[in-house]
Write a protein that holds these residues in place. Structure first.
Motif, PDB file in Angstrom:
ATOM      1  N   LEU A 173      -2.273  59.527  81.290  1.00 13.92           N
ATOM      2  CA  LEU A 173      -0.920  59.989  81.591  1.00 13.92           C
ATOM      3  C   LEU A 173      -0.326  59.156  82.719  1.00 13.92           C
ATOM      4  O   LEU A 173       0.856  58.776  82.672  1.00 13.92           O
ATOM      5  CB  LEU A 173      -0.930  61.473  81.974  1.00 13.92           C
ATOM      6  N   ALA A 174      -1.129  58.850  83.723  1.00 16.02           N
ATOM      7  CA  ALA A 174      -0.642  58.016  84.823  1.00 16.02           C
ATOM      8  C   ALA A 174      -0.220  56.638  84.313  1.00 16.02           C
ATOM      9  O   ALA A 174       0.799  56.089  84.762  1.00 16.02           O
ATOM     10  CB  ALA A 174      -1.715  57.886  85.900  1.00 16.02           C
ATOM     11  N   ARG A 175      -0.992  56.077  83.371  1.00 15.34           N
ATOM     12  CA  ARG A 175      -0.619  54.776  82.822  1.00 15.34           C
ATOM     13  C   ARG A 175       0.731  54.852  82.121  1.00 15.34           C
ATOM     14  O   ARG A 175       1.597  53.980  82.290  1.00 15.34           O
ATOM     15  CB  ARG A 175      -1.689  54.297  81.838  1.00 15.34           C
ATOM     16  N   MET A 176       0.926  55.907  81.338  1.00 17.85           N
ATOM     17  CA  MET A 176       2.193  56.079  80.615  1.00 17.85           C
ATOM     18  C   MET A 176       3.356  56.233  81.590  1.00 17.85           C
ATOM     19  O   MET A 176       4.430  55.657  81.403  1.00 17.85           O
ATOM     20  CB  MET A 176       2.092  57.292  79.690  1.00 17.85           C
ATOM     21  N   LEU A 177       3.134  57.007  82.641  1.00 20.22           N
ATOM     22  CA  LEU A 177       4.197  57.216  83.632  1.00 20.22           C
ATOM     23  C   LEU A 177       4.448  55.951  84.443  1.00 20.22           C
ATOM     24  O   LEU A 177       5.578  55.683  84.864  1.00 20.22           O
ATOM     25  CB  LEU A 177       3.832  58.384  84.552  1.00 20.22           C
ATOM     26  N   SER A 178       3.385  55.170  84.664  1.00 18.22           N
ATOM     27  CA  SER A 178       3.558  53.899  85.373  1.00 18.22           C
ATOM     28  C   SER A 178       4.432  52.946  84.561  1.00 18.22           C
ATOM     29  O   SER A 178       5.328  52.283  85.103  1.00 18.22           O
ATOM     30  CB  SER A 178       2.194  53.271  85.649  1.00 18.22           C
ATOM     31  N   ASP A 179       4.191  52.888  83.247  1.00 14.11           N
ATOM     32  CA  ASP A 179       5.036  52.050  82.382  1.00 14.11           C
ATOM     33  C   ASP A 179       6.490  52.534  82.415  1.00 14.11           C
ATOM     34  O   ASP A 179       7.428  51.730  82.465  1.00 14.11           O
ATOM     35  CB  ASP A 179       4.510  52.088  80.944  1.00 14.11           C
ATOM     36  N   PHE A 180       6.650  53.855  82.367  1.00  9.62           N
ATOM     37  CA  PHE A 180       7.996  54.428  82.437  1.00  9.62           C
ATOM     38  C   PHE A 180       8.676  54.047  83.751  1.00  9.62           C
ATOM     39  O   PHE A 180       9.839  53.618  83.764  1.00  9.62           O
ATOM     40  CB  PHE A 180       7.902  55.952  82.311  1.00  9.62           C
ATOM     41  N   ALA A 181       7.929  54.183  84.865  1.00  7.88           N
ATOM     42  CA  ALA A 181       8.505  53.861  86.174  1.00  7.88           C
ATOM     43  C   ALA A 181       8.885  52.391  86.262  1.00  7.88           C
ATOM     44  O   ALA A 181       9.947  52.035  86.792  1.00  7.88           O
ATOM     45  CB  ALA A 181       7.512  54.230  87.283  1.00  7.88           C
ATOM     46  N   ALA A 200      -0.179  58.648  92.259  1.00  4.01           N
ATOM     47  CA  ALA A 200      -1.034  58.578  93.442  1.00  4.01           C
ATOM     48  C   ALA A 200      -2.426  59.156  93.161  1.00  4.01           C
ATOM     49  O   ALA A 200      -3.419  58.701  93.738  1.00  4.01           O
ATOM     50  CB  ALA A 200      -0.382  59.329  94.597  1.00  4.01           C
ATOM     51  N   ARG A 201      -2.495  60.148  92.283  1.00  5.78           N
ATOM     52  CA  ARG A 201      -3.794  60.751  91.955  1.00  5.78           C
ATOM     53  C   ARG A 201      -4.649  59.835  91.094  1.00  5.78           C
ATOM     54  O   ARG A 201      -5.879  59.878  91.160  1.00  5.78           O
ATOM     55  CB  ARG A 201      -3.583  62.077  91.214  1.00  5.78           C
ATOM     56  N   PHE A 202      -4.002  59.031  90.255  1.00  6.79           N
ATOM     57  CA  PHE A 202      -4.722  58.184  89.312  1.00  6.79           C
ATOM     58  C   PHE A 202      -4.204  56.749  89.417  1.00  6.79           C
ATOM     59  O   PHE A 202      -3.470  56.276  88.540  1.00  6.79           O
ATOM     60  CB  PHE A 202      -4.559  58.703  87.880  1.00  6.79           C
ATOM     61  N   PRO A 203      -4.578  56.028  90.493  1.00 10.52           N
ATOM     62  CA  PRO A 203      -4.057  54.673  90.673  1.00 10.52           C
ATOM     63  C   PRO A 203      -4.512  53.762  89.513  1.00 10.52           C
ATOM     64  O   PRO A 203      -5.658  53.833  89.055  1.00 10.52           O
ATOM     65  CB  PRO A 203      -4.694  54.216  91.990  1.00 10.52           C
TER      66      PRO A 203
END
Length: 208
Positions: A173-181, A200-203
């Motif tokens: 999920l963090a990867r997906m949100l990072s791409d979105f950001a 921040a929880r899943f760098p």
């Protein structure tokens, strides 16, 4: 935060915030439904006319509360009628069924997932938020849950409306949100503040 209210909470705000005639209508409706479950097909859509749409705390309205309280008080023998109330209902009725999934008092296991998935395919933000209660947090597959969270971010739905996020957020999920950001920043658009705590929880190496 609609999905986080307990039935006791909801009953209390409905009794104190709803008009007297709404409380009387709900008591009568419960009696009729207890005698004949098919009465729900008439009573459920009638709740808005009988109880109005006055605002209650935590984003609820009197018609939402009346419908959920009616369903929560009913001893469900099977799921068919509950699902038909969603399928045959308008957007407000669909939302109430989704909200009621956390409060029916029966073990639904994954049998109600089709209506959750249907709501998540829409662009109706009220349906999407209502679909992501405790029931969805327990039963959506990891990919479906991640895509639901991402859709909330795209649609501007506060992530506070999503149940189970602390437990179900993960590195994917963090990867997906990072791409979105990254896409938002590249386009010169703001990134919702709620995205950053998850990153921040899943760098991840490509996070901003």
């Amino acid at each position: 935060m609609t999905g986080l209210l307990t039935i006791s909470d909801l009953e209390a705000v409905f009794l104190t915030g709803g008009p007297d005639h709404a409380c009387e209508w709900l008591a009568t409706a419960r009696e009729k439904a207890a005698r004949d479950k098919d009465e729900l097909r008439t009573l459920f859509p009638a709740a808005a006319r009988a109880c109005g749409r006055a605002p209650l705390p935590d984003g609820w309205r009197t018609d939402d509360a009346a419908r959920v309280l009616l369903l929560a008080s009913f001893p469900w023998p099977d799921l068919d009628l509950l699902l038909s109330l969603y399928t045959d209902g308008d957007a407000d009725e669909k939302r109430a069924v989704l909200l009621a999934l956390d409060h029916t008092g029966i073990d639904l296991d994954d049998r109600a997932l089709p209506i959750v998935e249907d709501a998540l395919r829409t662009n109706d933000t009220r349906l999407i938020a209502a679909a992501l209660g405790r029931y969805a947090a327990r039963h959506l597959s990891p990919p479906a849950y991640r895509h639901a969270v991402l859709k909330c971010v795209f649609c501007g739905i506060p992530l506070a409306a999503v149940s189970g996020l602390d437990e179900r957020a993960d590195a994917e999920l963090a990867r997906m949100l990072s791409d979105f950001a990254a896409e938002r920043v590249a386009a010169g658009r703001a990134v919702p503040d709620e995205v950053w705590p998850i990153l921040a929880r899943f760098p991840v190496p490509w996070s901003l």
